[in-house]
Design a protein around this motif. Sequence first.
Motif, PDB file in Angstrom:
ATOM      1  N   PRO A 115      13.398  18.537  23.259  1.00  0.00           N
ATOM      2  CA  PRO A 115      14.127  20.060  23.166  1.00  0.00           C
ATOM      3  C   PRO A 115      14.311  20.718  22.193  1.00  0.00           C
ATOM      4  O   PRO A 115      14.086  20.637  21.593  1.00  0.00           O
ATOM      5  CB  PRO A 115      15.913  18.601  23.118  1.00  0.00           C
ATOM      6  N   SER A 116      14.311  22.586  22.430  1.00  0.00           N
ATOM      7  CA  SER A 116      14.541  23.187  21.985  1.00  0.00           C
ATOM      8  C   SER A 116      16.301  23.427  20.759  1.00  0.00           C
ATOM      9  O   SER A 116      17.288  22.704  21.480  1.00  0.00           O
ATOM     10  CB  SER A 116      14.412  24.262  22.355  1.00  0.00           C
ATOM     11  N   SER A 117      16.064  23.562  19.661  1.00  0.00           N
ATOM     12  CA  SER A 117      17.147  23.980  19.441  1.00  0.00           C
ATOM     13  C   SER A 117      17.844  25.072  18.739  1.00  0.00           C
ATOM     14  O   SER A 117      18.219  25.900  18.029  1.00  0.00           O
ATOM     15  CB  SER A 117      17.363  23.111  17.589  1.00  0.00           C
ATOM     16  N   ALA A 118      16.721  26.132  19.509  1.00  0.00           N
ATOM     17  CA  ALA A 118      16.788  27.556  19.106  1.00  0.00           C
ATOM     18  C   ALA A 118      18.657  27.591  20.105  1.00  0.00           C
ATOM     19  O   ALA A 118      18.787  27.409  21.201  1.00  0.00           O
ATOM     20  CB  ALA A 118      16.000  28.365  19.931  1.00  0.00           C
ATOM     21  N   THR A 119      19.261  28.714  19.606  1.00  0.00           N
ATOM     22  CA  THR A 119      20.631  28.949  20.150  1.00  0.00           C
ATOM     23  C   THR A 119      20.703  30.520  20.358  1.00  0.00           C
ATOM     24  O   THR A 119      21.506  30.954  20.822  1.00  0.00           O
ATOM     25  CB  THR A 119      21.759  28.701  19.790  1.00  0.00           C
ATOM     26  N   GLY A 120      19.617  31.307  19.836  1.00  0.00           N
ATOM     27  CA  GLY A 120      19.488  32.781  20.187  1.00  0.00           C
ATOM     28  C   GLY A 120      18.691  33.188  21.136  1.00  0.00           C
ATOM     29  O   GLY A 120      17.796  32.658  21.882  1.00  0.00           O
ATOM     30  N   SER A 136      21.650  34.741  26.270  1.00  0.00           N
ATOM     31  CA  SER A 136      21.190  34.863  24.956  1.00  0.00           C
ATOM     32  C   SER A 136      19.960  33.419  24.301  1.00  0.00           C
ATOM     33  O   SER A 136      19.366  33.243  24.062  1.00  0.00           O
ATOM     34  CB  SER A 136      21.672  34.793  23.723  1.00  0.00           C
ATOM     35  N   ARG A 137      20.626  31.419  25.080  1.00  0.00           N
ATOM     36  CA  ARG A 137      19.959  30.285  24.886  1.00  0.00           C
ATOM     37  C   ARG A 137      19.021  30.213  26.155  1.00  0.00           C
ATOM     38  O   ARG A 137      18.426  29.373  25.578  1.00  0.00           O
ATOM     39  CB  ARG A 137      21.890  29.221  25.049  1.00  0.00           C
ATOM     40  N   THR A 138      19.198  30.796  26.745  1.00  0.00           N
ATOM     41  CA  THR A 138      18.233  30.254  28.006  1.00  0.00           C
ATOM     42  C   THR A 138      16.989  30.574  27.475  1.00  0.00           C
ATOM     43  O   THR A 138      15.894  30.278  27.359  1.00  0.00           O
ATOM     44  CB  THR A 138      18.047  31.383  29.795  1.00  0.00           C
ATOM     45  N   HIS A 139      16.509  31.240  26.387  1.00  0.00           N
ATOM     46  CA  HIS A 139      15.761  31.813  25.821  1.00  0.00           C
ATOM     47  C   HIS A 139      14.399  30.613  25.215  1.00  0.00           C
ATOM     48  O   HIS A 139      13.806  29.735  24.860  1.00  0.00           O
ATOM     49  CB  HIS A 139      15.226  33.331  25.087  1.00  0.00           C
ATOM     50  N   VAL A 170      17.621  37.086  28.351  1.00  0.00           N
ATOM     51  CA  VAL A 170      17.812  38.296  28.156  1.00  0.00           C
ATOM     52  C   VAL A 170      16.486  39.224  27.785  1.00  0.00           C
ATOM     53  O   VAL A 170      16.377  40.131  28.005  1.00  0.00           O
ATOM     54  CB  VAL A 170      18.473  37.954  26.525  1.00  0.00           C
ATOM     55  N   TYR A 171      14.987  38.127  27.277  1.00  0.00           N
ATOM     56  CA  TYR A 171      13.990  39.721  27.628  1.00  0.00           C
ATOM     57  C   TYR A 171      13.105  39.102  28.623  1.00  0.00           C
ATOM     58  O   TYR A 171      12.350  40.504  28.496  1.00  0.00           O
ATOM     59  CB  TYR A 171      13.251  38.347  25.959  1.00  0.00           C
ATOM     60  N   CYS A 172      12.374  37.691  28.905  1.00  0.00           N
ATOM     61  CA  CYS A 172      11.777  38.173  29.780  1.00  0.00           C
ATOM     62  C   CYS A 172      12.665  37.516  31.568  1.00  0.00           C
ATOM     63  O   CYS A 172      11.456  38.690  32.641  1.00  0.00           O
ATOM     64  CB  CYS A 172      10.973  36.760  30.345  1.00  0.00           C
ATOM     65  N   ASP A 173      13.654  38.269  31.914  1.00  0.00           N
ATOM     66  CA  ASP A 173      14.315  38.204  33.034  1.00  0.00           C
ATOM     67  C   ASP A 173      15.311  39.517  32.739  1.00  0.00           C
ATOM     68  O   ASP A 173      15.967  39.646  33.677  1.00  0.00           O
ATOM     69  CB  ASP A 173      15.339  36.950  33.599  1.00  0.00           C
TER      70      ASP A 173
END
Length: 296
Positions: free
Chosen positions: A244-249, A201-204, A193-196
Amino acid sequence: MKDIFSRAITAVAALSGAVKRDVETPCATGIHIIVARGSIEKPGLGQIGVVAGNVTALVPGSTVVAVDYPATFENYLTSEASAASVFSTQVAEYAARCPNTSIALLGYSQGGQAVMDSLCGNSEAGFTPTLDLDAMFDSHVVAAVTFGDPSHTVGAPWNLGTSNKTGIFPRLNITACEPFSDQIAGWCDFGDVYCDRGNNSRTHGTYFANYTMDAASFIVKKWMVANNVTSLYGSPNATVTTVPSSATGGAASTAASSAATATATTVISAAGAIKPSVVAAAGWLGLAVLYMACQL
């Protein structure tokens, strides 16, 4: 076996004490890494610190410092400008104090935009224009890595990942960055959502699982070329692991940020190769257990 464990403990101690002001950091015999976390991550290295941890495990004598800046969504323009300014100041001060040490820059999300602004100036619409890195210090920066940079611009030669669109703050002028193009690697994936300008929302938050090894390898290779290094210390079978990242937003969650600011260390694989990883403070207990096993 005990010798390998001792090197693992040394790597832990080195990185755990490395996040400090540059004026307090000894001149690195390896790579000096300056890191800017992403938006709303807690002060410190943030999630992208795992890349720095992998590099320090592969290149002994490396040091790591965090950029001290707000990293807020509110007042984003001034927050990001602050990070870019700190990057430039830290590069200049460190290069003047340690002229024989190579420097690498790391940034995630807002921190990634700050990396690019510190190198080639700010040309994004709505931001206060800033100057590019002083030519006096150009040769000191051997690598710059970004994940999810909102200033991602289609067509830039350093673009990596699967994105085919510009970010929410695309650069109006990438020519100022071109002198550094060989030293830059910027990952942006489709849907971010930010660079593309995507809608996932999970891709970031997925870069740490997908590109940690690539990013660390890029930095190490650039350092080796710049310093005429033909081999690295340690096991020839050493590899870089991903975390692995635990970020979900769209930005890192508090839980993910806390996990990412954990200390980087090394663990021993069954084959005896040293593999960088990230562990929280509780990981010291695991190392203690490992130590006991090494005594058998």
